[in-house]
Design a protein around this motif. Structure first.
Motif, PDB file in Angstrom:
ATOM      1  N   LEU A 169       0.825  -1.207   0.000  1.00 28.19           N
ATOM      2  CA  LEU A 169       0.000   0.000   0.000  1.00 28.19           C
ATOM      3  C   LEU A 169       0.861   1.259   0.000  1.00 28.19           C
ATOM      4  N   GLY A 170       2.083   1.143  -0.533  1.00 25.21           N
ATOM      5  CA  GLY A 170       2.981   2.291  -0.607  1.00 25.21           C
ATOM      6  C   GLY A 170       2.345   3.429  -1.397  1.00 25.21           C
ATOM      7  N   GLY A 171       2.451   4.644  -0.870  1.00 33.45           N
ATOM      8  CA  GLY A 171       1.797   5.800  -1.467  1.00 33.45           C
ATOM      9  C   GLY A 171       2.140   6.045  -2.920  1.00 33.45           C
ATOM     10  N   LEU A 172       3.368   5.772  -3.329  1.00 35.03           N
ATOM     11  CA  LEU A 172       3.767   5.976  -4.724  1.00 35.03           C
ATOM     12  C   LEU A 172       2.937   5.118  -5.676  1.00 35.03           C
ATOM     13  N   TYR A 173       2.464   3.959  -5.194  1.00 34.24           N
ATOM     14  CA  TYR A 173       1.765   2.986  -6.031  1.00 34.24           C
ATOM     15  C   TYR A 173       0.241   3.072  -5.942  1.00 34.24           C
TER      16      TYR A 173
ATOM     17  N   GLY B 192       6.634  13.535  -8.682  1.00 32.37           N
ATOM     18  CA  GLY B 192       7.039  13.878 -10.045  1.00 32.37           C
ATOM     19  C   GLY B 192       6.504  12.984 -11.143  1.00 32.37           C
ATOM     20  N   LEU B 193       5.643  12.042 -10.805  1.00 32.63           N
ATOM     21  CA  LEU B 193       5.055  11.176 -11.823  1.00 32.63           C
ATOM     22  C   LEU B 193       3.713  11.741 -12.288  1.00 32.63           C
ATOM     23  N   ALA B 194       3.299  11.356 -13.481  1.00 32.90           N
ATOM     24  CA  ALA B 194       2.008  11.794 -14.015  1.00 32.90           C
ATOM     25  C   ALA B 194       0.850  11.056 -13.361  1.00 32.90           C
ATOM     26  N   ASP B 195       1.108   9.891 -12.792  1.00 33.29           N
ATOM     27  CA  ASP B 195       0.087   9.061 -12.145  1.00 33.29           C
ATOM     28  C   ASP B 195       0.808   8.148 -11.163  1.00 33.29           C
ATOM     29  N   MET B 196       0.071   7.228 -10.548  1.00 35.90           N
ATOM     30  CA  MET B 196       0.684   6.265  -9.633  1.00 35.90           C
ATOM     31  C   MET B 196       1.766   5.486 -10.367  1.00 35.90           C
ATOM     32  N   ALA B 197       2.808   5.091  -9.646  1.00 38.57           N
ATOM     33  CA  ALA B 197       3.894   4.308 -10.239  1.00 38.57           C
ATOM     34  C   ALA B 197       3.437   2.867 -10.453  1.00 38.57           C
ATOM     35  N   VAL B 198       3.826   2.306 -11.575  1.00 35.27           N
ATOM     36  CA  VAL B 198       3.630   0.880 -11.826  1.00 35.27           C
ATOM     37  C   VAL B 198       4.507   0.129 -10.830  1.00 35.27           C
ATOM     38  N   PHE B 199       3.965  -0.894 -10.196  1.00 32.90           N
ATOM     39  CA  PHE B 199       4.778  -1.736  -9.321  1.00 32.90           C
ATOM     40  C   PHE B 199       5.931  -2.309 -10.137  1.00 32.90           C
ATOM     41  N   GLU B 200       7.141  -2.185  -9.631  1.00 34.43           N
ATOM     42  CA  GLU B 200       8.305  -2.711 -10.356  1.00 34.43           C
ATOM     43  C   GLU B 200       8.182  -4.215 -10.593  1.00 34.43           C
ATOM     44  N   LEU B 201       7.697  -4.941  -9.608  1.00 36.53           N
ATOM     45  CA  LEU B 201       7.580  -6.394  -9.792  1.00 36.53           C
ATOM     46  C   LEU B 201       6.463  -6.754 -10.773  1.00 36.53           C
ATOM     47  N   ALA B 202       5.445  -5.930 -10.864  1.00 35.55           N
ATOM     48  CA  ALA B 202       4.422  -6.163 -11.892  1.00 35.55           C
ATOM     49  C   ALA B 202       5.015  -5.920 -13.274  1.00 35.55           C
ATOM     50  N   ALA B 203       5.817  -4.863 -13.401  1.00 31.47           N
ATOM     51  CA  ALA B 203       6.474  -4.596 -14.682  1.00 31.47           C
ATOM     52  C   ALA B 203       7.427  -5.728 -15.052  1.00 31.47           C
ATOM     53  N   SER B 204       8.186  -6.221 -14.076  1.00 30.47           N
ATOM     54  CA  SER B 204       9.131  -7.296 -14.375  1.00 30.47           C
ATOM     55  C   SER B 204       8.428  -8.619 -14.650  1.00 30.47           C
ATOM     56  N   SER B 205       7.180  -8.742 -14.234  1.00 31.57           N
ATOM     57  CA  SER B 205       6.446  -9.974 -14.533  1.00 31.57           C
ATOM     58  C   SER B 205       6.229 -10.143 -16.046  1.00 31.57           C
TER      59      SER B 205
END
Length: 136
Positions: free
Chosen positions: A32-36, A46-59
């Motif tokens: 539940l990290g705020g960035l995500y 500084g992002l346009a929206d919530m950050a994609v989870f890095e582990l979801a991207a690496s999946s």
């Protein structure tokens, strides 16, 4: 039995990371990290929206590995580095390339995921043959 892929063989998989998938990954991971999960905090960072989870991207890379090696192999080792955060709604193109094959049938792969021309994720993976290992 399907033959192992050859050195140099590769596969690519692209996907746009959606808000719905972000919510599902939050449920799976409990992160539940705020960035995500908080648009305001992500924008403040500084992002346009919530950050994609890095582990979801690496999946997405694991999808490439599975399609490349088939059901006779499993991930034995997976190591990745992330260059930067990307916002939800970003399309990520993942690629796995066979870079080695040993006598036991273990594959070594190089991994890369890009947003446009920019590299987002780099890494390596080893895929071991599935054998009649002990039931857990």
């Amino acid at each position: 039995m399907t033959p192992a892929p050859a050195i140099g063989q590769h596969i690519r998989f692209s996907k746009t990371m959606t808000v719905a998938e972000q919510a599902l990954f939050t449920g799976i991971s409990g992160n539940l990290g705020g960035l995500y999960v908080d648009r305001t905090k992500a924008r403040d960072a500084g992002l346009a929206d919530m950050a994609v989870f890095e582990l979801a991207a690496s999946s997405l890379l694991t999808t490439c590995l599975s399609r490349l090696a088939g059901p006779a192999h499993r991930i034995a080792d997976f190591s990745v580095s992330f260059a930067h955060a990307v916002p939800v709604g970003t399309t990520i193109a993942a690629q796995a390339t066979v870079s080695g094959l040993d006598a036991a049938g273990t594959l070594t792969c190089t991994l890369e995921a890009c947003v446009g021309e920019a590299v987002l994720i780099r890494g390596t993976a080893r895929l071991a043959p599935v054998s009649g290992g002990a039931d857990v």
